[in-house]
Design a protein around this motif. Sequence first.
Motif: not given
Length: 108
Positions: A84-93, A79-81, A71-74
């Motif tokens: 990435v999602v946060e970076r995609i959402v916060t980057d400019s279009g 967290k890594d995913r 569960l800790r590995a999962e």
Amino acid sequence: MSPEKFQIVQMLFPLIAIMASLGIGGWVLTTWLRIKHGYPLDGAWGQSVYPKKDDETVERVKLLSQENAQLRAEIGSMKDRLIVVERIVTDSGNLLSHEIDRLRSPAN
């Protein structure tokens, strides 16, 4: 101390001694019965003084430890995913579309 109070204490002392002896004897008897029948002994706050360590308990602890590690590995991969999602959402279009185009183009 007055003689009347002294007589009252003399009358109550055997009763108090008998009650204390019965209390201590009862405690010793219940502790002996717990030990005889394999019940764990309790400490002052209800925790086991001598917890049982049989094969089943040891195996359950191993299984729970393995599950905990999985569960800790999962959670780590999630967290890594999420990063990435946060970076995609916060980057400019514009930057996002440029990166998508770069990924679509064939690798050199």
